[in-house]
Design a protein around this motif. Structure first.
Motif, PDB file in Angstrom:
ATOM      1  N   HIS A 100       0.815  -1.214   0.000  1.00 56.31           N
ATOM      2  CA  HIS A 100       0.000   0.000   0.000  1.00 56.31           C
ATOM      3  C   HIS A 100       0.853   1.271   0.000  1.00 56.31           C
ATOM      4  CE1 HIS A 100      -3.266  -2.660   0.490  1.00 56.31           C
ATOM      5  NE2 HIS A 100      -3.138  -2.853   1.787  1.00 56.31           N
ATOM      6  N   GLN A 101       2.168   1.146   0.122  1.00 58.19           N
ATOM      7  CA  GLN A 101       3.027   2.324   0.131  1.00 58.19           C
ATOM      8  C   GLN A 101       2.999   3.043  -1.211  1.00 58.19           C
ATOM      9  OE1 GLN A 101       6.952   1.250   1.499  1.00 58.19           O
ATOM     10  NE2 GLN A 101       6.216   0.543   3.495  1.00 58.19           N
ATOM     11  N   VAL A 173     -11.231   5.627  13.307  1.00 62.33           N
ATOM     12  CA  VAL A 173     -10.191   4.984  12.503  1.00 62.33           C
ATOM     13  C   VAL A 173     -10.212   3.477  12.744  1.00 62.33           C
ATOM     14  CG1 VAL A 173      -7.726   4.925  11.950  1.00 62.33           C
ATOM     15  CG2 VAL A 173      -8.775   7.063  12.732  1.00 62.33           C
ATOM     16  N   THR A 174     -10.183   2.709  11.650  1.00 65.90           N
ATOM     17  CA  THR A 174     -10.166   1.248  11.776  1.00 65.90           C
ATOM     18  C   THR A 174      -8.796   0.790  12.269  1.00 65.90           C
ATOM     19  OG1 THR A 174      -9.434   0.963   9.484  1.00 65.90           O
ATOM     20  CG2 THR A 174     -11.808   0.994   9.885  1.00 65.90           C
ATOM     21  N   PRO A 175      -8.725  -0.390  12.891  1.00 66.95           N
ATOM     22  CA  PRO A 175      -7.440  -0.876  13.392  1.00 66.95           C
ATOM     23  C   PRO A 175      -6.508  -1.379  12.298  1.00 66.95           C
ATOM     24  CG  PRO A 175      -9.171  -2.470  13.842  1.00 66.95           C
ATOM     25  CD  PRO A 175      -9.850  -1.251  13.313  1.00 66.95           C
ATOM     26  N   ASP A 176      -7.032  -1.731  11.106  1.00 72.23           N
ATOM     27  CA  ASP A 176      -6.171  -2.238  10.037  1.00 72.23           C
ATOM     28  C   ASP A 176      -6.436  -1.471   8.739  1.00 72.23           C
ATOM     29  OD1 ASP A 176      -8.426  -3.516   8.639  1.00 72.23           O
ATOM     30  OD2 ASP A 176      -8.387  -4.946  10.310  1.00 72.23           O
ATOM     31  N   TYR A 177      -5.683  -1.835   7.688  1.00 69.90           N
ATOM     32  CA  TYR A 177      -5.708  -1.064   6.445  1.00 69.90           C
ATOM     33  C   TYR A 177      -6.821  -1.467   5.477  1.00 69.90           C
ATOM     34  CZ  TYR A 177      -1.536   1.568   7.541  1.00 69.90           C
ATOM     35  OH  TYR A 177      -0.660   2.448   8.109  1.00 69.90           O
ATOM     36  N   VAL A 178      -7.561  -2.492   5.750  1.00 73.52           N
ATOM     37  CA  VAL A 178      -8.759  -2.881   4.993  1.00 73.52           C
ATOM     38  C   VAL A 178      -8.467  -2.903   3.488  1.00 73.52           C
ATOM     39  CG1 VAL A 178     -11.262  -2.606   4.791  1.00 73.52           C
ATOM     40  CG2 VAL A 178     -10.072  -1.627   6.748  1.00 73.52           C
ATOM     41  N   GLY A 179      -7.432  -3.598   3.115  1.00 68.26           N
ATOM     42  CA  GLY A 179      -7.115  -3.755   1.693  1.00 68.26           C
ATOM     43  C   GLY A 179      -6.670  -2.487   0.999  1.00 68.26           C
ATOM     44  N   GLY A 180      -6.196  -1.504   1.744  1.00 73.90           N
ATOM     45  CA  GLY A 180      -5.706  -0.274   1.136  1.00 73.90           C
ATOM     46  C   GLY A 180      -6.775   0.755   0.843  1.00 73.90           C
ATOM     47  N   VAL A 186     -18.043  -0.290   8.895  1.00 76.27           N
ATOM     48  CA  VAL A 186     -17.925  -1.331   9.915  1.00 76.27           C
ATOM     49  C   VAL A 186     -19.215  -1.319  10.731  1.00 76.27           C
ATOM     50  CG1 VAL A 186     -16.644  -2.155  11.919  1.00 76.27           C
ATOM     51  CG2 VAL A 186     -15.418  -1.077  10.016  1.00 76.27           C
ATOM     52  N   GLN A 187     -20.011  -2.392  10.595  1.00 74.33           N
ATOM     53  CA  GLN A 187     -21.312  -2.498  11.269  1.00 74.33           C
ATOM     54  C   GLN A 187     -22.188  -1.284  10.973  1.00 74.33           C
ATOM     55  OE1 GLN A 187     -20.347  -3.167  15.402  1.00 74.33           O
ATOM     56  NE2 GLN A 187     -19.722  -5.287  15.033  1.00 74.33           N
ATOM     57  N   GLY A 188     -22.191  -0.900   9.693  1.00 71.66           N
ATOM     58  CA  GLY A 188     -23.027   0.204   9.246  1.00 71.66           C
ATOM     59  C   GLY A 188     -22.484   1.588   9.525  1.00 71.66           C
ATOM     60  N   ARG A 189     -21.317   1.665  10.145  1.00 72.28           N
ATOM     61  CA  ARG A 189     -20.734   2.959  10.492  1.00 72.28           C
ATOM     62  C   ARG A 189     -19.583   3.278   9.545  1.00 72.28           C
ATOM     63  NH1 ARG A 189     -17.165   4.317  15.904  1.00 72.28           N
ATOM     64  NH2 ARG A 189     -17.280   6.598  15.790  1.00 72.28           N
ATOM     65  N   ARG A 190     -19.591   4.469   8.954  1.00 70.58           N
ATOM     66  CA  ARG A 190     -18.518   4.889   8.063  1.00 70.58           C
ATOM     67  C   ARG A 190     -17.273   5.235   8.873  1.00 70.58           C
ATOM     68  NH1 ARG A 190     -17.199   4.074   3.053  1.00 70.58           N
ATOM     69  NH2 ARG A 190     -19.383   4.477   2.428  1.00 70.58           N
ATOM     70  N   MET A 191     -16.149   4.611   8.523  1.00 71.40           N
ATOM     71  CA  MET A 191     -14.892   4.841   9.227  1.00 71.40           C
ATOM     72  C   MET A 191     -13.775   5.068   8.213  1.00 71.40           C
ATOM     73  SD  MET A 191     -15.083   1.920  12.239  1.00 71.40           S
ATOM     74  CE  MET A 191     -13.752   2.672  13.195  1.00 71.40           C
ATOM     75  N   VAL A 192     -12.744   5.768   8.653  1.00 68.87           N
ATOM     76  CA  VAL A 192     -11.549   5.934   7.817  1.00 68.87           C
ATOM     77  C   VAL A 192     -10.522   4.887   8.223  1.00 68.87           C
ATOM     78  CG1 VAL A 192     -11.964   8.398   7.562  1.00 68.87           C
ATOM     79  CG2 VAL A 192     -10.423   7.601   9.354  1.00 68.87           C
ATOM     80  N   THR A 193      -9.642   4.548   7.298  1.00 67.61           N
ATOM     81  CA  THR A 193      -8.591   3.578   7.597  1.00 67.61           C
ATOM     82  C   THR A 193      -7.309   4.321   7.974  1.00 67.61           C
ATOM     83  OG1 THR A 193      -7.678   3.474   5.361  1.00 67.61           O
ATOM     84  CG2 THR A 193      -9.621   2.094   5.833  1.00 67.61           C
TER      85      THR A 193
END
Length: 337
Positions: A100-101, A173-180, A186-193
């Motif tokens: 992802h870099q 913020v999600t704990p991981d990069y979720v495929g870039g 996440v459970q219907g909630r919009r989050m940033v990675t």
């Protein structure tokens, strides 16, 4: 001043955008770890493009403007290497997966180009209206040079970045990069990675670098077209250069000191130009060919000295430098009796 037609501007911007589009497509369609061979090929390609453009520009507009372009390109390329140090720190701080870099760097370069375009337009307007801006730009570069030299053995504190702290505080913020991805549900909630936060970090750092690099290149030329192209072609090769030299950056132990010298030199050049225009035409100016020679010599000496230093002392480690003392260094000084 050279007369650049609207068509030339349009074709140049279209060409830069086309190169950016190629990078974006590669980053989005095929996330992967960029190897040494691929990074070398892209680095050679972008340098060849920049040189070919410089040759065309020299033939079309003359040796003077051509020399200004190459001097501006060398200045921006050398300053972009310092960007690479900070990019490495950002990637390490946020543990960005290698696949992802590529995407993070490409988006970061797009942000850098946008901010530089804004600063170029603003700087060109100010310089055309107020000649004393040459004095202010010169003083800004000398101040930056002094600060960079004072803190040349430090790293910028990414975690202490105001925009990064605000993003972490106000955005989920999600704990991981979720495929870039940049955002996800996440459970219907919009989050940033975390990649979104990485882009904020890169963008805010790009803003700080633009504040230094734009006055620096205006110290070489006052032609906005040359300033834009020098910046654009230096930045376009930044992504490939990152993957090519990130393992070698630690050996450039004197780079920050060298960049401080270059910034101070250009600052003096700007102040002499202001004095020549506004005070007394007998005040000498530093010609562009001499500026180019000084910049190349400083970079060559810094590189050779750095490699010699790390050969003698393998534990020596390079730092990008900082414009202010880092929190750790500040706390250490506060604790001293």
């Amino acid at each position: 001043m050279v007369e650049i037609s609207g068509l030339t501007w349009a074709l140049t911007i279209a060409f830069v955008l086309a190169l950016l589009a190629v990078d974006l497509v590669l980053a989005a369609v095929r996330p992967h770890r960029v190897g040494f061979r691929e990074a070398t090929a892209w680095s050679v390609f972008y340098i060849a493009v920049a040189v070919a453009f410089g040759v065309w520009f020299t033939v079309a507009y003359g040796g003077g403007p051509g020399t200004e372009y190459f001097a501006g390109y060398v200045v921006e390329k050398s300053l972009s290497v310092d960007n690479l140090f900070v990019f490495v720190i950002i990637m390490t701080t946020f543990s960005v997966p290698e696949e992802h870099q590529h995407r993070a760097l490409t988006f970061g370069i797009v942000l850098a180009l946008i901010m530089r375009a804004i600063f170029i337009a603003l700087g060109a307007t100010l310089l055309s209206l107020f000649s004393f801006m040459f004095l202010l730009f010169g003083l800004l570069l000398i101040y930056t040079a002094v600060q960079l030299f004072r803190h040349r053995d430090e790293d910028p504190d990414i975690e202490d970045n105001a925009m990064v702290k605000a993003a972490r505080r106000f955005l989920p913020v999600t704990p991981d990069y979720v495929g870039g991805r940049l955002t996800t549900r996440v459970q219907g909630r919009r989050m940033v990675t975390p990649l979104f936060v990485v882009l904020i970090a890169i963008g805010s750092i790009d803003l700080l670098f633009a504040l230094d690099s734009i006055p620096a290149v205006f110290g070489v030329t006052s032609e906005p077209y040359i300033v834009f192209t020098a910046n654009a072609f230096a930045l376009l090769g930044l992504r490939a250069l990152f993957f090519l030299v990130k393992g070698l950056l630690d050996r450039l132990v004197y780079l920050s000191a060298g960049l401080a010298i270059i910034l101070a030199f250009i600052g003096v050049k700007l102040i002499l130009h202001w004095a020549h225009v506004d005070i007394d035409p007998r005040v000498p100016e530093i010609p562009t060919p001499l500026s180019l020679g000084v910049i190349v010599v400083v970079l060559a000496v810094v590189t050779v000295a750095s490699l010699a230093k790390t050969r003698r002392d393998p534990t020596a480690k390079a730092h990008p430098g900082s414009l202010r003392a880092t929190r750790a260094r500040h706390d250490e000084r506060q604790q001293r009796p």
